[in-house]
Every structure is written in C-alpha cells, then in structure tokens.
Write an enzyme that holds these catalytic residues in place. Structure first.
Site, PDB file in Angstrom:
ATOM      1  CB  SER A  17      -0.967  -0.012   1.183  1.00 26.32           C
ATOM      2  OG  SER A  17      -0.314   0.215   2.400  1.00 26.32           O
ATOM      3  CG  ASN A  18       3.564   2.757   2.985  1.00 22.64           C
ATOM      4  OD1 ASN A  18       3.376   3.954   3.205  1.00 22.64           O
ATOM      5  ND2 ASN A  18       3.341   1.816   3.904  1.00 22.64           N
ATOM      6  NE  ARG A  70      22.319 -10.935   6.035  1.00 24.50           N
ATOM      7  CZ  ARG A  70      22.352  -9.878   6.832  1.00 24.50           C
ATOM      8  NH1 ARG A  70      21.362  -9.011   6.825  1.00 24.50           N
ATOM      9  NH2 ARG A  70      23.373  -9.669   7.627  1.00 24.50           N
ATOM     10  NE  ARG A  96      14.774 -11.898   3.825  1.00 24.86           N
ATOM     11  CZ  ARG A  96      14.605 -13.072   4.410  1.00 24.86           C
ATOM     12  NH1 ARG A  96      13.389 -13.484   4.726  1.00 24.86           N
ATOM     13  NH2 ARG A  96      15.632 -13.829   4.703  1.00 24.86           N
ATOM     14  CG  LEU A  98      18.510  -4.274   2.990  1.00 26.51           C
ATOM     15  CD1 LEU A  98      18.106  -2.853   2.628  1.00 26.51           C
ATOM     16  CD2 LEU A  98      18.592  -5.153   1.742  1.00 26.51           C
ATOM     17  CG  HIS A 114       9.487   1.568  11.679  1.00 25.41           C
ATOM     18  ND1 HIS A 114       9.651   0.196  11.567  1.00 25.41           N
ATOM     19  CD2 HIS A 114       9.212   1.807  12.990  1.00 25.41           C
ATOM     20  CE1 HIS A 114       9.497  -0.365  12.756  1.00 25.41           C
ATOM     21  NE2 HIS A 114       9.225   0.594  13.636  1.00 25.41           N
ATOM     22  CG  ASP A 150      12.911  -0.544  11.805  1.00 23.49           C
ATOM     23  OD1 ASP A 150      12.769  -0.422  10.585  1.00 23.49           O
ATOM     24  OD2 ASP A 150      12.458  -1.511  12.436  1.00 23.49           O
TER      25      ASP A 150
HETATM   26  C1  GAR Z   1       3.858  -0.676   6.611  1.00 25.76           C
HETATM   27  O1  GAR Z   1       3.095  -0.384   7.758  1.00 25.76           O
HETATM   28  C2  GAR Z   1       5.311  -0.318   6.833  1.00 25.76           C
HETATM   29  O2  GAR Z   1       5.474   0.825   7.636  1.00 25.76           O
HETATM   30  C3  GAR Z   1       5.831  -1.544   7.539  1.00 25.76           C
HETATM   31  O3  GAR Z   1       5.230  -2.617   6.880  1.00 25.76           O
HETATM   32  C4  GAR Z   1       3.950  -2.196   6.387  1.00 25.76           C
HETATM   33  C5  GAR Z   1       3.879  -2.535   4.921  1.00 25.76           C
HETATM   34  O4  GAR Z   1       2.619  -2.251   4.390  1.00 25.76           O
HETATM   35  N1  GAR Z   1       7.258  -1.597   7.516  1.00 25.76           N
HETATM   36  C6  GAR Z   1       8.007  -2.029   8.518  1.00 25.76           C
HETATM   37  O5  GAR Z   1       7.562  -2.487   9.533  1.00 25.76           O
HETATM   38  C7  GAR Z   1       9.502  -1.904   8.273  1.00 25.76           C
HETATM   39  N2  GAR Z   1      10.212  -1.959   9.511  1.00 25.76           N
HETATM   40  P1  GAR Z   1       2.447  -2.017   2.852  1.00 25.76           P
HETATM   41  O6  GAR Z   1       3.056  -3.245   2.170  1.00 25.76           O
HETATM   42  O7  GAR Z   1       0.952  -1.970   2.652  1.00 25.76           O
HETATM   43  O8  GAR Z   1       3.132  -0.751   2.480  1.00 25.76           O
END
Ligand code: GAR
Length: 227
Positions: A17-18, A70, A96, A98, A114, A150
C-alpha cells in the site's frame, strides 16, 4: 522535466500500500521521482500486480532462493536495480534486513517507512507494543537507512492518537493512512535533492514545520483544574 526525474526502485515484500501511494504521487509529472522498478523478494507479494497494472516494471528476486547467502541475494537485487537505472531505493514494507555493505553503498539514497514514532518501537509488531505500553500518541516515520534496523536520520513523522477501544488493527489503519501521506512527501524531497545530513540529523530545504500540538487525551472536562 520528465527526463530529470530521479529514478527510484521501490522494494516490497507484501501488500504494497505504501508502494501504491508512491506510484500515485509519481503519476504526477511534476513529482520529482519516477518509479523505475518495483522489486519484491517474494513472488506472491500483492503489490506486484498493482504495479504491473499501472505499467510499472516489476521484478522478483526470491530471498528464499538465497538462503544463507545475503550477499548473493543483494547482488541479484542490485543487478535488477542497475538494469532499471534506479538511483534511489525506497523500502516499502520490505521485510529483509540488509547487509552493512548494501546499506553503505546506498547511504543517503535509501529511505524506509516504519510504523512507529522512531526511536520508539523499532522492529516488528509496533502497534501491539504501542498498545501494551499504553502510549497516548503513536505514528510513523520516514528515515534514511543506516546500518541499524529501523535507524537513520529522520525525514518526517506523523503522530496519531491511540483511542479507547483500539486494537492493533484499528491503530495500524490509522497509522497507515499517515504513512501514505508522509512517504510520498519525503521521497519527493530526497528525489529533488532537498535533503542533507548534518551530525546524523536530516535537514530538508524548504519545508514548513508543523504548527500547534497533538494532545491526547484532550485536557478538557471535569478533570481539568480550574484556574
Ligand atoms: C507498513 O506499515 C510499513 O510501515 C511496515 O510494513 C507495512 C507494509 O505495508 N514496515 C516495517 O515495519 C519496516 N520496519 P504495505 O506493504 O501496505 O506498504
């Protein structure tokens, strides 16, 4: 303008979604970034179909195929990224970790979103942990990626209230809405060359600081001391 837009690879692992929010922003020719590639480490990531339906090139580098290697996994990803001539990486739910080498090669050119107000709640299950901690404000962060998970200079944050009756799903939805606002904004700043880092902190040219404060719960009603 189009020729000068910064080419971006968006890395996903799932829903996307992001990624979709970044694609929507980049659909505007005035946006300073062009999404040159959506790359997933999982072939079943739902975001891939969304990107493909919008004519955005997609690629899959299965992390499972590189178990224990990796560096090999990252080399395969970087080959795809180079093939699409992407100069910026946007991690969008890419799950994943990095290597330091990869992070160093992309220093200042890789960002992440995040779902917490970092440095609170790095890692997984941020909404469950925010609820368990009883915080009244929660939110999301976009940051440049450095070696720690993070961690890295913060570009933007959005805070939301934790409401009575919230569970992890309702809180996640409230936060996600804000992720979709701040991530396209922050990627745009980076793509436009408006971000610099001084003493480990990110400075962004030409942005206005927020006015006012988000207070939760509201200090009104019977419990407020009379003056
Ligand atoms: C989002 O909430 C993003 O902030 C989080 O995973 C979700 C992905 O949603 N990311 C983390 O937790 C990274 N540490 P999306 O696939 O719908 O964008």
């Amino acid at each position: 303008m189009t020729g000068r837009r910064a080419r971006v690879a968006v890395l996903i692992s799932g829903r996307g979604s992001n990624m979709a929010a970044l694609l929507a922003a980049a659909a505007d020719p005035a946006y300073p970034a062009k999404i040159a590639l959506v790359l997933s480490n999982r072939a079943d990531a739902a975001g891939l179909a969304h990107a493909a339906a919008r004519g955005v090139p997609t690629a899959v580098v299965e992390s499972r195929a590189f178990r224990g290697d990796r560096a090999g996994f990252e080399a395969a990803m970087e080959a795809e990224i180079a093939r699409h001539d992407a100069r910026i990486i946007a991690l969008a739910g890419f799950m994943r970790v990095l290597t330091e080498g990869f992070v160093a090669r992309w220093e200042g050119r890789m960002i992440n979103v995040h779902p917490s107000l970092l440095p609170a709640f790095p890692g997984l299950d941020t909404h469950e942990r925010a609820l368990a901690a009883g915080v009244r404000l929660h939110g999301c962060t976009v940051h440049l990626v450095t070696a720690g998970v993070d961690e890295g200079p913060i570009l933007a944050q959005a805070a939301v209230p934790v409401l009575p009756g919230d569970d992890a799903a309702s809180l996640a939805a409230r936060v996600l809405e804000q992720e979709h606002r701040i991530y396209p904004a922050a990627l745009g700043w980076l793509a436009a060359g408006r971000v610099r880092v001084e003493d480990g902190r990110a400075l962004v040219d030409g942005v206005a600081p927020a006015a006012g404060a988000l207070v939760n719960p509201l200090p009104s009603g019977a419990a407020v001391p009379k003056r």
